[in-house]
Design an enzyme around this catalytic site. Structure first.
Site, PDB file in Angstrom:
ATOM      1  N   ASN A 165       0.849  -1.192   0.000  1.00 25.90           N
ATOM      2  CA  ASN A 165       0.000   0.000   0.000  1.00 25.90           C
ATOM      3  C   ASN A 165       0.889   1.248   0.000  1.00 25.90           C
ATOM      4  O   ASN A 165       1.717   1.433   0.892  1.00 25.90           O
ATOM      5  CB  ASN A 165      -0.908  -0.022   1.244  1.00 25.90           C
ATOM      6  CG  ASN A 165      -1.833   1.173   1.298  1.00 25.90           C
ATOM      7  OD1 ASN A 165      -1.388   2.309   1.144  1.00 25.90           O
ATOM      8  ND2 ASN A 165      -3.109   0.938   1.519  1.00 25.90           N
ATOM      9  N   ASP A 215      -0.132   4.544  -0.040  1.00 23.93           N
ATOM     10  CA  ASP A 215      -0.796   5.798   0.348  1.00 23.93           C
ATOM     11  C   ASP A 215       0.167   6.810   0.966  1.00 23.93           C
ATOM     12  O   ASP A 215       0.096   8.005   0.695  1.00 23.93           O
ATOM     13  CB  ASP A 215      -1.891   5.524   1.389  1.00 23.93           C
ATOM     14  CG  ASP A 215      -3.067   4.752   0.815  1.00 23.93           C
ATOM     15  OD1 ASP A 215      -3.122   4.580  -0.408  1.00 23.93           O
ATOM     16  OD2 ASP A 215      -3.915   4.313   1.618  1.00 23.93           O
ATOM     17  N   HIS A 216       1.080   6.291   1.820  1.00 26.52           N
ATOM     18  CA  HIS A 216       1.879   7.253   2.590  1.00 26.52           C
ATOM     19  C   HIS A 216       3.055   7.833   1.812  1.00 26.52           C
ATOM     20  O   HIS A 216       3.690   8.781   2.270  1.00 26.52           O
ATOM     21  CB  HIS A 216       2.287   6.643   3.923  1.00 26.52           C
ATOM     22  CG  HIS A 216       1.074   6.424   4.785  1.00 26.52           C
ATOM     23  ND1 HIS A 216       0.068   7.358   4.864  1.00 26.52           N
ATOM     24  CD2 HIS A 216       0.669   5.376   5.543  1.00 26.52           C
ATOM     25  CE1 HIS A 216      -0.885   6.911   5.656  1.00 26.52           C
ATOM     26  NE2 HIS A 216      -0.556   5.703   6.074  1.00 26.52           N
ATOM     27  N   HIS A 254      -5.460   3.780  -1.670  1.00 26.46           N
ATOM     28  CA  HIS A 254      -6.804   4.112  -1.196  1.00 26.46           C
ATOM     29  C   HIS A 254      -7.168   5.491  -1.716  1.00 26.46           C
ATOM     30  O   HIS A 254      -6.545   6.485  -1.325  1.00 26.46           O
ATOM     31  CB  HIS A 254      -6.811   4.082   0.343  1.00 26.46           C
ATOM     32  CG  HIS A 254      -8.162   4.294   0.957  1.00 26.46           C
ATOM     33  ND1 HIS A 254      -8.394   4.147   2.304  1.00 26.46           N
ATOM     34  CD2 HIS A 254      -9.358   4.634   0.425  1.00 26.46           C
ATOM     35  CE1 HIS A 254      -9.668   4.374   2.563  1.00 26.46           C
ATOM     36  NE2 HIS A 254     -10.265   4.693   1.433  1.00 26.46           N
ATOM     37  N   ARG A 266      -9.402   8.250  -1.339  1.00 30.89           N
ATOM     38  CA  ARG A 266     -10.388   8.722  -0.358  1.00 30.89           C
ATOM     39  C   ARG A 266     -11.238   9.845  -0.928  1.00 30.89           C
ATOM     40  O   ARG A 266     -10.789  10.593  -1.798  1.00 30.89           O
ATOM     41  CB  ARG A 266      -9.657   9.245   0.894  1.00 30.89           C
ATOM     42  CG  ARG A 266      -9.116   8.150   1.772  1.00 30.89           C
ATOM     43  CD  ARG A 266      -8.488   8.735   3.032  1.00 30.89           C
ATOM     44  NE  ARG A 266      -8.329   7.715   4.039  1.00 30.89           N
ATOM     45  CZ  ARG A 266      -9.258   7.384   4.932  1.00 30.89           C
ATOM     46  NH1 ARG A 266     -10.398   8.021   4.964  1.00 30.89           N
ATOM     47  NH2 ARG A 266      -9.042   6.427   5.798  1.00 30.89           N
ATOM     48  N   ARG A 319      -6.965  13.034   0.509  1.00 32.72           N
ATOM     49  CA  ARG A 319      -5.919  13.558   1.395  1.00 32.72           C
ATOM     50  C   ARG A 319      -4.523  13.084   1.001  1.00 32.72           C
ATOM     51  O   ARG A 319      -3.541  13.714   1.338  1.00 32.72           O
ATOM     52  CB  ARG A 319      -6.207  13.198   2.845  1.00 32.72           C
ATOM     53  CG  ARG A 319      -6.074  11.728   3.147  1.00 32.72           C
ATOM     54  CD  ARG A 319      -6.228  11.452   4.618  1.00 32.72           C
ATOM     55  NE  ARG A 319      -7.614  11.596   5.055  1.00 32.72           N
ATOM     56  CZ  ARG A 319      -8.084  10.987   6.151  1.00 32.72           C
ATOM     57  NH1 ARG A 319      -7.287  10.260   6.894  1.00 32.72           N
ATOM     58  NH2 ARG A 319      -9.337  11.126   6.494  1.00 32.72           N
ATOM     59  N   GLU A 350      -8.520   0.712  -3.024  1.00 32.89           N
ATOM     60  CA  GLU A 350      -9.480   0.728  -1.922  1.00 32.89           C
ATOM     61  C   GLU A 350     -10.363   1.952  -2.083  1.00 32.89           C
ATOM     62  O   GLU A 350      -9.863   3.044  -2.368  1.00 32.89           O
ATOM     63  CB  GLU A 350      -8.755   0.832  -0.580  1.00 32.89           C
ATOM     64  CG  GLU A 350      -7.891  -0.343  -0.256  1.00 32.89           C
ATOM     65  CD  GLU A 350      -7.055  -0.074   0.997  1.00 32.89           C
ATOM     66  OE1 GLU A 350      -7.283   0.947   1.686  1.00 32.89           O
ATOM     67  OE2 GLU A 350      -6.178  -0.883   1.271  1.00 32.89           O
ATOM     68  N   THR A 352      -7.116   6.589   9.750  1.00 36.97           N
ATOM     69  CA  THR A 352      -6.992   5.478   8.808  1.00 36.97           C
ATOM     70  C   THR A 352      -8.281   4.660   8.905  1.00 36.97           C
ATOM     71  O   THR A 352      -9.104   4.921   9.789  1.00 36.97           O
ATOM     72  CB  THR A 352      -5.746   4.617   9.125  1.00 36.97           C
ATOM     73  OG1 THR A 352      -5.650   3.556   8.169  1.00 36.97           O
ATOM     74  CG2 THR A 352      -5.814   4.007  10.523  1.00 36.97           C
ATOM     75  N   THR A 353      -8.461   3.705   8.003  1.00 40.00           N
ATOM     76  CA  THR A 353      -9.679   2.896   8.025  1.00 40.00           C
ATOM     77  C   THR A 353      -9.828   2.251   9.410  1.00 40.00           C
ATOM     78  O   THR A 353      -8.907   1.605   9.906  1.00 40.00           O
ATOM     79  CB  THR A 353      -9.593   1.794   6.944  1.00 40.00           C
ATOM     80  OG1 THR A 353      -9.143   2.402   5.737  1.00 40.00           O
ATOM     81  CG2 THR A 353     -10.942   1.150   6.720  1.00 40.00           C
ATOM     82  N   GLU A 403     -11.073  -9.171   2.323  1.00 42.93           N
ATOM     83  CA  GLU A 403      -9.835  -8.849   3.032  1.00 42.93           C
ATOM     84  C   GLU A 403     -10.187  -8.757   4.511  1.00 42.93           C
ATOM     85  O   GLU A 403     -11.036  -7.953   4.912  1.00 42.93           O
ATOM     86  CB  GLU A 403      -9.242  -7.520   2.544  1.00 42.93           C
ATOM     87  CG  GLU A 403      -7.971  -7.157   3.311  1.00 42.93           C
ATOM     88  CD  GLU A 403      -7.305  -5.880   2.810  1.00 42.93           C
ATOM     89  OE1 GLU A 403      -7.448  -5.536   1.627  1.00 42.93           O
ATOM     90  OE2 GLU A 403      -6.636  -5.236   3.641  1.00 42.93           O
ATOM     91  N   HIS A 432      -3.978  -4.571   7.565  1.00 39.46           N
ATOM     92  CA  HIS A 432      -4.148  -3.399   8.423  1.00 39.46           C
ATOM     93  C   HIS A 432      -3.320  -3.558   9.687  1.00 39.46           C
ATOM     94  O   HIS A 432      -3.518  -4.490  10.453  1.00 39.46           O
ATOM     95  CB  HIS A 432      -5.608  -3.103   8.790  1.00 39.46           C
ATOM     96  CG  HIS A 432      -5.819  -1.630   8.977  1.00 39.46           C
ATOM     97  ND1 HIS A 432      -5.484  -0.982  10.137  1.00 39.46           N
ATOM     98  CD2 HIS A 432      -6.253  -0.670   8.122  1.00 39.46           C
ATOM     99  CE1 HIS A 432      -5.722   0.305   9.995  1.00 39.46           C
ATOM    100  NE2 HIS A 432      -6.186   0.526   8.782  1.00 39.46           N
TER     101      HIS A 432
END
Ligand code: PXP
Length: 235
Positions: free
Chosen positions: A6, A8-9, A42, A44, A48, A69, A99-100, A150, A187
């Site tokens: 992932n 995202d960051h 993800h 969103r 963000r 996602e 986060t989720t 998942e 996660h």
């Protein structure tokens, strides 16, 4: 066991300066070089970190599989149908969350998200649903025609009674696999807590983000500083 990375960051760091680096596309190529079996981002509602453009570019360059996602909203489904990632993972989304926070409650919301799932499946996009480790949720997912779930490992990763959480994850994975669903999990997994999850043989893939990006900073920072120091040298 397959690994979905992932990213995202990578985009979170970029957005801290609203500039063009670091770039999730470049990171995806490096993750694949490192052996990633898939790339996850993800998208969103508040954009963000990952933007639509990132997903478009990733779809063009990712050589493994692109998993996006998203919440099961009309806006997101339209984007998925336009960009056509290999897989969409439906997640719950709250604007205020960092986060989720948990899995989708399919027992409660199954009927509501059914049209989104049908549209994605009809277009040929694989659909996975992010659910808490709960066999009842798996049974509800199976009725929606999706090919994968998942399992949320967040509670396990938080460390409160990890044995019980692991047992729940294992039980949920076994049931899902028996029903014929592909079983993914993720996660909060990191270099310390991942091994017991790897031993659950029904889980075929883990999605891991934050800990890998964090480790990348540690293993890469020394070299990055050295390269800058080299540029600063006045000989
Ligand atoms: N799976 C899902 C559904 C997620 O929402 C996230 C976080 O974006 C992850 C996996 C990866 O979690 P982490 O960044 O804690 O590894």
């Amino acid at each position: 066991m397959k690994l979905g990375v992932n990213l995202d960051h990578i985009a979170t760091i970029r957005e801290a300066r609203k500039t063009n680096e670091p770039d999730p596309v470049q990171a995806a190529l490096l993750a694949e070089l490192g052996g990633a079996d898939g790339i996850t981002v993800h998208l969103r509602g508040d954009r963000r970190h990952i933007k639509e453009r990132d997903v478009e570019l990733l779809k063009q360059v990712v050589k493994t599989r692109l998993n996006v996602e998203m919440a099961a909203t009309d806006e997101m489904v339209d984007i998925a149908l336009r960009i056509m990632p290999h897989q969409v993972t439906l997640v719950p989304e709250r604007r205020e969350e960092i986060t989720t926070e948990g899995g989708l409650d399919i027992i409660l919301q199954g009927e509501f998200i059914k049209p989104a799932i049908s549209n994605l499946l009809a277009a040929g996009i694989e659909v996975s649903i992010f659910v808490d480790p709960d066999p009842d949720q798996v049974r509800a997912c199976a009725k929606l025609g999706v090919g994968a779930i998942e399992i949320n490992t967040g509670k396990y990763a938080e460390g409160n009674d990890p044995e019980t959480q692991l047992e729940l994850i294992s039980k949920t994975a076994k049931l899902a696999s028996k029903i014929g669903l592909r079983v993914l999990a993720g996660h909060g997994l990191n270099y310390h807590n991942v091994l017991p999850v790897v031993r659950i043989k029904e889980i075929e893939e883990l999605n891991i983000g934050h800990s890998i990006i964090s480790r990348a900073v540690y293993v890469g920072l020394e070299r990055a500083v050295r390269e800058m120091k080299d540029l600063l040298r006045r000989d």
